[in-house]
Design a protein around this motif. Structure first.
Motif, PDB file in Angstrom:
ATOM      1  N   ALA A  20      14.442  33.992 -36.458  1.00 35.11           N
ATOM      2  CA  ALA A  20      15.216  33.224 -37.437  1.00 35.11           C
ATOM      3  C   ALA A  20      15.839  34.108 -38.508  1.00 35.11           C
ATOM      4  N   SER A  21      15.630  35.410 -38.426  1.00 34.05           N
ATOM      5  CA  SER A  21      16.066  36.286 -39.512  1.00 34.05           C
ATOM      6  C   SER A  21      17.581  36.314 -39.671  1.00 34.05           C
ATOM      7  N   VAL A  38       9.793  35.351 -42.653  1.00 36.89           N
ATOM      8  CA  VAL A  38      10.355  34.409 -41.681  1.00 36.89           C
ATOM      9  C   VAL A  38      10.101  34.919 -40.270  1.00 36.89           C
ATOM     10  N   PRO A  39      10.042  34.023 -39.272  1.00 31.03           N
ATOM     11  CA  PRO A  39       9.961  34.482 -37.887  1.00 31.03           C
ATOM     12  C   PRO A  39      11.150  35.372 -37.550  1.00 31.03           C
ATOM     13  N   GLY A  76       7.178  30.325 -42.151  1.00 31.99           N
ATOM     14  CA  GLY A  76       7.520  31.352 -43.128  1.00 31.99           C
ATOM     15  C   GLY A  76       7.159  30.950 -44.540  1.00 31.99           C
ATOM     16  N   ARG A  77       7.437  31.840 -45.476  1.00 35.37           N
ATOM     17  CA  ARG A  77       7.066  31.618 -46.867  1.00 35.37           C
ATOM     18  C   ARG A  77       8.017  32.334 -47.799  1.00 35.37           C
ATOM     19  N   LEU A  78       8.213  31.733 -48.969  1.00 40.92           N
ATOM     20  CA  LEU A  78       8.890  32.397 -50.077  1.00 40.92           C
ATOM     21  C   LEU A  78       7.868  32.562 -51.188  1.00 40.92           C
ATOM     22  N   TRP A 137      18.716  33.337 -41.625  1.00 40.25           N
ATOM     23  CA  TRP A 137      18.457  33.479 -43.050  1.00 40.25           C
ATOM     24  C   TRP A 137      19.417  34.483 -43.687  1.00 40.25           C
ATOM     25  N   LEU A 150      10.444  37.093 -48.820  1.00 40.62           N
ATOM     26  CA  LEU A 150      10.788  36.023 -47.882  1.00 40.62           C
ATOM     27  C   LEU A 150      10.261  36.438 -46.520  1.00 40.62           C
ATOM     28  N   LEU A 192       7.946  27.445 -45.973  1.00 47.66           N
ATOM     29  CA  LEU A 192       9.299  27.050 -45.596  1.00 47.66           C
ATOM     30  C   LEU A 192       9.242  26.052 -44.451  1.00 47.66           C
ATOM     31  N   TRP A 206       7.487  38.957 -37.053  1.00 46.06           N
ATOM     32  CA  TRP A 206       7.904  38.448 -38.353  1.00 46.06           C
ATOM     33  C   TRP A 206       8.851  39.448 -39.013  1.00 46.06           C
ATOM     34  N   LEU A 258      16.748  27.217 -51.136  1.00 46.03           N
ATOM     35  CA  LEU A 258      15.338  27.518 -51.309  1.00 46.03           C
ATOM     36  C   LEU A 258      14.858  27.162 -52.708  1.00 46.03           C
TER      37      LEU A 258
END
Length: 340
Positions: A184-185, A180-181, A161-163, A188, A178, A157, A126, A145
Motif C-alpha cells: 500500500a506504500s 503501512v503494508p 498500519g499506524r500513524l 500512500w 507512518l 489506520l 512493511w 489522516l
C-alpha cells in the motif's frame, strides 16, 4: 534481488544532502526508513513474557500507546532500544534492523514453556515513513489522516498500519511515523505527494535534534538506561517486577546522584561509538558518542554520554585523535529524576 539488511553499513551515523536537511526546517518532508526492523510477539503469554524481559510495563500499553523501551543484559547494559505497540494480544517492536535479529535470538532463549511465538518480520512486508518539517500536520490532514494528539500516542489506520506522533524536534517541528503494508506504500505516497522525499539521514537528524537515543551494534552494552535518559523519557518503569539487569538499573536510580547523562552537541565530525575526551586531560576518554548525523547548519549534530557535571566545565573533543571540538547544545527536555 532484495537488499540484504545485514550487508548495510553499521548504523548510528548518517549523512544526507545539505539541501534536504535545510528543506526539513522549511517544509514537510518524508523519508522511507529502510534501516528499521519489526519483531512480533504473539500468544497467550505474550504480555507476561515481555513484562519479564523489558524495562517497561507491557501490561499498561493499550491500543493507542506507542512505548519507548529497552532490553538489557544481566549487567544492566542496553542491548537494544525499541518502540512497542499493541494490537489485541500481539505486540510489535520497531527497532534498528541490525539489532532486530540479535534481540529476537536473545528473547527466544527465555520462552521455555511460555505460550509465546517470536517472529522477525520479513524485510519488505512493511514500509515505515518518517515525517517532519513545518506544516507536516496540515499535510497529513490533507491526506485524510487524523494526527494523534500527543507524543507517544498512535492511531490505527483503516485496513492496516499506524500513524504515530513522536516528540518534536526544536528545528523541524512535529515528528510522525507512518507504518503501512508495503503493497500500500505507493498509494500512500500519492496521497502525500506534497511532502518532499528526503534521505533517511534527515529523519535521524531530527531524532537527534529531539534528544531521542537509539542503540546499534557499535554502541550495544555501552550504557545503562539512565545514561541514555530513558528514565526521563519514560522508557523505564521502576515499579514493575524483575527483568534482566533490573537490580543494576534500580541501584543506579536510587543510590546517589545520577552522574552520567546523555547530552546533545555538535562537532565537525563524529560517529556512533566514538570516544569523547576532556581536552585538558591526557587520560582516558570520559564519554561516548551515542549517535550522530549531518546537520542543516554544517558539521554533525550528535548525542553523547558523559559525566554531566564535567560537561559543564570541560572543553570536549571527539574521535580517536581528539580531532573534532565538541560544542554542547540544549536538550529539548529537562534532566529530572522522575523517582526523586
Amino acid at each position: 534481488m532484495p537488499e540484504d539488511p545485514h550487508s548495510r553499513a553499521p548504523g548510528g551515523t548518517w549523512s544526507a544532502p545539505g539541501e534536504q536537511l535545510r528543506l526539513a526546517v522549511q517544509q514537510p518532508v518524508r523519508a522511507a526508513l529502510t534501516d528499521l526492523g519489526i519483531i512480533t510477539v504473539r500468544g497467550a503469554d505474550a504480555a507476561s513474557f515481555l513484562n519479564g524481559q523489558l524495562t517497561i510495563d507491557v501490561a499498561a500499553v493499550d491500543a493507542y500507546r506507542w512505548q519507548l523501551g529497552a532490553y538489557c543484559s544481566v549487567k544492566g547494559r542496553v542491548l537494544a532500544l525499541f518502540e512497542l505497540w499493541r494490537e489485541a494480544d500481539e505486540f510489535h517492536l520497531l527497532l534498528s534492523i541490525e539489532r532486530a535479529g540479535p534481540l529476537r535470538t536473545q528473547l527466544s532463549r527465555y520462552v521455555l514453556r511460555s505460550k509465546v511465538r517470536l517472529e522477525e518480520q520479513p524485510v519488505g512486508r512493511w514500509t515505515v515513513f518518517g515525517l517532519t518539517g513545518p506544516g507536516i500536520e496540515q499535510a497529513l490532514g490533507s491526506a485524510g489522516l487524523q494526527c494523534p494528539p500527543a507524543p507517544w500516542s498512535s492511531l490505527p489506520l483503516e485496513g492496516a498500519g499506524r500513524l504515530t506522533r513522536l516528540p518534536m524536534s526544536p528545528h523541524s517541528g512535529a515528528r510522525f511515523t507512518l507504518l503501512v503494508p508495503a503493497q500500500a506504500s505507493e498509494s500512500w505516497l500519492s496521497q502525500l505527494a506534497g511532502v518532499a522525499p528526503v534521505e533517511p539521514g534527515v529523519w535521524w537528524w531530527s531524532k537527534i535534534d529531539a534528544g531521542l537515543p537509539d542503540v546499534f551494534d557499535a554502541t550495544q552494552e555501552r550504557f545503562v538506561p539512565q545514561m541514555l535518559n530513558l528514565d526521563v523519557l519514560g522508557g523505564v518503569h521502576f515499579g514493575k517486577g524483575c527483568y534482566p539487569g533490573q537490580e543494576v538499573v534500580a541501584r543506579s536510580q536510587y543510590r546517589g546522584k545520577l552522574r552520567r547523562r546523555m547530552l546533545r552537541g555538535s562537532a565537525e565530525a563524529a560517529s556512533a561509538g566514538d570516544d569523547v575526551f576532556n581536552e585538558d586531560d591526557a587520560g582516558a576518554p570520559i564519554g561516548t558518542v551515542v549517535m550522530a548525523a549531518q546537520s542543516p547548519s554544517g558539521g554533525f549534530d550528535l548525542l553523547l554520554e558523559c559525566p554531566s557535571e564535567l560537561a559543564q566545565t570541560a572543553q570536549l573533543r571527539v574521535g580517536l585523535q581528539r580531532a573534532a571540538r565538541l560544542t554542547l547544545g540544549e536538550l529539548p527536555y529537562p534532566l529530572i529524576n522522575p523517582t526523586a
